[in-house]
Motif scaffolding. Structure first.
Motif, PDB file in Angstrom:
ATOM      1  N   ASP A  44       0.864  -1.182   0.000  1.00  0.00           N
ATOM      2  CA  ASP A  44       0.000   0.000   0.000  1.00  0.00           C
ATOM      3  C   ASP A  44       0.897   1.227   0.000  1.00  0.00           C
ATOM      4  N   VAL A  45       1.254   1.715  -1.177  1.00  0.00           N
ATOM      5  CA  VAL A  45       2.204   2.815  -1.318  1.00  0.00           C
ATOM      6  C   VAL A  45       1.637   4.099  -0.733  1.00  0.00           C
ATOM      7  N   GLU A  46       0.354   4.325  -0.920  1.00  0.00           N
ATOM      8  CA  GLU A  46      -0.271   5.547  -0.410  1.00  0.00           C
ATOM      9  C   GLU A  46      -0.149   5.620   1.107  1.00  0.00           C
ATOM     10  N   LYS A  47      -0.366   4.509   1.782  1.00  0.00           N
ATOM     11  CA  LYS A  47      -0.351   4.502   3.243  1.00  0.00           C
ATOM     12  C   LYS A  47       1.066   4.524   3.809  1.00  0.00           C
ATOM     13  N   HIS A  48       1.946   3.677   3.277  1.00  0.00           N
ATOM     14  CA  HIS A  48       3.242   3.461   3.911  1.00  0.00           C
ATOM     15  C   HIS A  48       4.391   4.265   3.316  1.00  0.00           C
ATOM     16  N   PHE A  49       4.208   4.829   2.121  1.00  0.00           N
ATOM     17  CA  PHE A  49       5.356   5.449   1.465  1.00  0.00           C
ATOM     18  C   PHE A  49       5.065   6.817   0.848  1.00  0.00           C
ATOM     19  N   THR A  50       3.932   7.402   1.173  1.00  0.00           N
ATOM     20  CA  THR A  50       3.613   8.720   0.629  1.00  0.00           C
ATOM     21  C   THR A  50       3.628   9.754   1.756  1.00  0.00           C
ATOM     22  N   PRO A  51       4.663  10.573   1.846  1.00  0.00           N
ATOM     23  CA  PRO A  51       4.783  11.542   2.940  1.00  0.00           C
ATOM     24  C   PRO A  51       3.709  12.628   2.887  1.00  0.00           C
ATOM     25  N   ARG A  52       3.552  13.296   4.031  1.00  0.00           N
ATOM     26  CA  ARG A  52       2.578  14.373   4.140  1.00  0.00           C
ATOM     27  C   ARG A  52       3.174  15.727   3.775  1.00  0.00           C
ATOM     28  N   TYR A  53       4.459  15.772   3.511  1.00  0.00           N
ATOM     29  CA  TYR A  53       5.149  17.037   3.257  1.00  0.00           C
ATOM     30  C   TYR A  53       5.770  17.019   1.862  1.00  0.00           C
ATOM     31  N   ARG A  54       6.193  18.167   1.401  1.00  0.00           N
ATOM     32  CA  ARG A  54       6.853  18.265   0.104  1.00  0.00           C
ATOM     33  C   ARG A  54       8.216  17.589   0.161  1.00  0.00           C
ATOM     34  N   PRO A  55       8.711  17.110  -0.977  1.00  0.00           N
ATOM     35  CA  PRO A  55      10.054  16.531  -0.988  1.00  0.00           C
ATOM     36  C   PRO A  55      11.082  17.514  -0.438  1.00  0.00           C
ATOM     37  N   TRP A  56      11.830  17.033   0.485  1.00  0.00           N
ATOM     38  CA  TRP A  56      12.967  17.722   1.091  1.00  0.00           C
ATOM     39  C   TRP A  56      12.601  18.867   2.027  1.00  0.00           C
ATOM     40  N   GLN A  57      11.350  18.891   2.491  1.00  0.00           N
ATOM     41  CA  GLN A  57      11.076  19.693   3.681  1.00  0.00           C
ATOM     42  C   GLN A  57      11.651  18.974   4.888  1.00  0.00           C
ATOM     43  N   GLN A  58      11.899  17.676   4.721  1.00  0.00           N
ATOM     44  CA  GLN A  58      12.668  16.886   5.659  1.00  0.00           C
ATOM     45  C   GLN A  58      13.663  16.075   4.843  1.00  0.00           C
ATOM     46  N   ARG A  59      14.670  15.585   5.508  1.00  0.00           N
ATOM     47  CA  ARG A  59      15.748  14.913   4.785  1.00  0.00           C
ATOM     48  C   ARG A  59      15.248  13.649   4.092  1.00  0.00           C
ATOM     49  N   ILE A  60      15.700  13.430   2.878  1.00  0.00           N
ATOM     50  CA  ILE A  60      15.378  12.211   2.144  1.00  0.00           C
ATOM     51  C   ILE A  60      16.255  11.083   2.696  1.00  0.00           C
ATOM     52  N   ALA A  61      15.629   9.996   3.130  1.00  0.00           N
ATOM     53  CA  ALA A  61      16.368   8.881   3.719  1.00  0.00           C
ATOM     54  C   ALA A  61      17.024   8.054   2.617  1.00  0.00           C
ATOM     55  N   VAL A  62      18.320   7.831   2.753  1.00  0.00           N
ATOM     56  CA  VAL A  62      19.079   7.077   1.760  1.00  0.00           C
ATOM     57  C   VAL A  62      19.158   5.610   2.177  1.00  0.00           C
ATOM     58  N   VAL A  63      18.835   4.723   1.241  1.00  0.00           N
ATOM     59  CA  VAL A  63      18.948   3.284   1.474  1.00  0.00           C
ATOM     60  C   VAL A  63      19.843   2.712   0.373  1.00  0.00           C
ATOM     61  N   PRO A  64      21.149   2.593   0.630  1.00  0.00           N
ATOM     62  CA  PRO A  64      22.086   2.170  -0.422  1.00  0.00           C
ATOM     63  C   PRO A  64      21.734   0.796  -0.972  1.00  0.00           C
ATOM     64  N   ASP A  65      21.733   0.703  -2.285  1.00  0.00           N
ATOM     65  CA  ASP A  65      21.364  -0.540  -2.988  1.00  0.00           C
ATOM     66  C   ASP A  65      19.965  -1.009  -2.605  1.00  0.00           C
ATOM     67  N   GLY A  66      19.145  -0.102  -2.065  1.00  0.00           N
ATOM     68  CA  GLY A  66      17.778  -0.464  -1.685  1.00  0.00           C
ATOM     69  C   GLY A  66      17.718  -1.530  -0.613  1.00  0.00           C
ATOM     70  N   ASP A  67      18.689  -1.523   0.343  1.00  0.00           N
ATOM     71  CA  ASP A  67      18.772  -2.617   1.317  1.00  0.00           C
ATOM     72  C   ASP A  67      17.514  -2.738   2.178  1.00  0.00           C
ATOM     73  N   LEU A  68      16.878  -1.615   2.505  1.00  0.00           N
ATOM     74  CA  LEU A  68      15.644  -1.691   3.282  1.00  0.00           C
ATOM     75  C   LEU A  68      14.565  -2.440   2.506  1.00  0.00           C
ATOM     76  N   PHE A  69      14.447  -2.122   1.229  1.00  0.00           N
ATOM     77  CA  PHE A  69      13.418  -2.759   0.409  1.00  0.00           C
ATOM     78  C   PHE A  69      13.696  -4.251   0.220  1.00  0.00           C
ATOM     79  N   THR A  70      14.976  -4.613   0.198  1.00  0.00           N
ATOM     80  CA  THR A  70      15.337  -6.029   0.087  1.00  0.00           C
ATOM     81  C   THR A  70      14.805  -6.813   1.277  1.00  0.00           C
ATOM     82  N   THR A  71      14.942  -6.249   2.487  1.00  0.00           N
ATOM     83  CA  THR A  71      14.442  -6.942   3.683  1.00  0.00           C
ATOM     84  C   THR A  71      12.917  -7.019   3.677  1.00  0.00           C
TER      85      THR A  71
END
Length: 479
Positions: free
Chosen positions: A270-297
């Protein structure tokens, strides 16, 4: 200088390089060098900025673009050794107060030895604050109902226990920022399961740990200095584009980030619920996940995301606002930190306490009506260290200007036409509104509505502005 992290070590290099005849000392409250990289020891701790720009301009980076904390400490050790800075750095020296005497034209710095509790006093013609921007000793730890009855372990990443074994344990990580993005993949390798409990989603970016261009340049066997400079420009240009697009076309950047992330997520997310922020891009820091390691787990099922609030702790875990109970043997409160104004040092000028909430920054480097004091503060969006070099350039240029003018003191002071200038908060929420910034706005100094009394510009702007800054425009008063 106060602080032996990336800011203090960088400042010490530039000072020694350009003024070898000047004596200086670097004071740090910690047991060793590194600042953040010394105090943060949680599993997987790494940079969320590329090391070609997080590394110094003068010291080529030789490793992967995204590096672990231990690799960064090794890099700093090389700088200390190559510049022979070790004799100048005093660890376990906590600065508690700094007093300026106009009559003596000198700072007196009060210090407590952390190991012996001995009280020491240093004097200096100039004070350079390089202590970073948050409270290393006291992390931000919200209190939730029921924590006293929880039978598991609650830890904060900033105070990670060395003997904590999470193997085979159920872990809940509260938070969705850079720390959580680092912890979840690191813990998921051996934990029974890791749940990231987020109140609201963050933006994510999944760059490669090793940049293809860097690999190509290394194969060509060109000098390391060339590779370092080319990669610095490559990464700086990339972040410049992101920052510019966030400001001028936020919808475009939102679409870019979401489209890049979707193929990496488990099917049916559910991308809308879990991955769509309430703020504009970069009003807060963009979290970096090298090689998408978070998504791999997430795809492997060793980690999952729950978007909800913490209603209360139970004996065996956390009950969310929707009533779901998340069982956990270990809860990690990756809830961030709080800002610390110049390390909590008590400042006085000629016997009067300095209330920084009533002062104004001069180019994000000095403070109005505080003589002979500069501070190093990096970027929120670009690598912190890009600004370390720029600030050092300006401060050492200021030293040259003072020497040539025969001046012993310099103090930023509002000119007559600026006395009634509208003052703005330390951080404009429309520009950057991360939780730790909003929690601490009331503690911070202000900025004006015009140069040179503003700060938090982007690197693309400052690399043009700061080298040309007029040191004789009347905003700095010399004696």
């Amino acid at each position: 200088m106060v602080g032996a992290g990336v800011s203090g070590i960088g400042a010490a290099h530039h000072l020694r390089d350009r003024f070898p005849e000047r004596t200086f000392v670097v004071l740090d409250a910690q047991e060793a060098r590194g600042g953040t990289w010394w105090t943060h020891r949680y599993p997987g701790v790494r940079s969320d900025s590329d090391l070609f720009t997080y590394g110094y301009r003068f010291k080529p980076w030789r490793g992967p673009s995204i590096a672990a904390g231990a690799e960064i400490l090794a890099y700093l050790d090389e700088v200390i050794a190559e510049d022979d800075l070790a004799p100048h750095i005093h660890y376990r020296h906590r600065v508690t107060a700094a007093s300026w005497s106009g009559a003596d034209r000198r700072w007196t710095v009060e210090v407590t030895r952390e190991d012996t509790r001995e009280r020491l006093r240093f004097t200096a013609d100039f004070l350079w604050m390089c202590q970073g921007y948050y409270d290393h000793a006291t992390p931000h730890r919200p209190r939730w109902e029921g924590m006293d009855r929880y039978r598991g372990v609650v830890v904060h990443p900033q105070a990670w226990p060395e003997d904590l074994d999470h193997t085979g344990k159920r872990v809940v990580v509260i938070g969705s920022g850079a720390t959580a993005a680092t912890l979840v993949p690191a813990l998921a390798g051996t934990a029974a399961h890791v749940t990231m409990l987020q109140r609201s989603p963050s933006y994510w970016f999944a760059p490669p740990r090793h940049h293809e261009l860097a690999a190509t340049l290394q194969q060509l066997d060109i000098p390391e200095e060339w590779t370092h400079e080319i990669m610095r420009r490559q990464y700086a240009a990339q972040v410049n584009w992101l920052a510019r697009t966030a400001r001028e076309a936020p919808e475009q950047l939102h679409a870019f980030l979401m489209d890049a992330m979707r193929p990496l997520l488990p099917e049916g997310t559910d991308v809308e619920k879990h991955f769509t922020p309430r703020y504009r891009p970069w009003q807060q820091r963009i979290a970096v996940v090298p090689d998408g390691d978070l998504f791999t787990t997430l795809r492997a099922g060793t980690a999952s995301i729950v978007t909800d609030t913490v209603a209360e702790f139970t004996e065996h875990g956390i009950r969310t606002g929707s009533g779901e109970e998340l069982e956990a043997d270990v809860v990690v409160s990756a809830t961030g930190f709080d800002l610390s104004v110049f390390g909590g040092v008590a400042f006085t000028v000629d016997g009067e306490p300095v209330d920084f909430t009533r002062r104004v920054t001069w180019r994000g480097i000095m403070i109005s009506d505080v003589p002979n004091m500069a501070y190093t503060f990096g970027y929120f969006r670009h690598s912190w260290t890009l600004r370390v070099d720029l600030v050092a350039d300006l401060v050492t240029r200021l030293f040259t200007h003072m020497r040539d003018a025969g001046a012993a003191t310099v103090v930023p002071r509002l000119r007559p036409e600026e006395q009634d200038m509208p003052l703005r908060p330390w951080s404009d929420p429309e520009n950057f509104n991360a939780g730790y910034v909003m929690r601490s706005q009331h503690l911070m100094f202000k900025q004006g509505d015009r140069e040179p009394w503003t700060h938090m510009l982007e690197h693309e702007q400052e690399q043009e502005i700061l080298p040309k800054a007029d040191l004789a425009d009347g905003s700095l008063v010399y004696r």
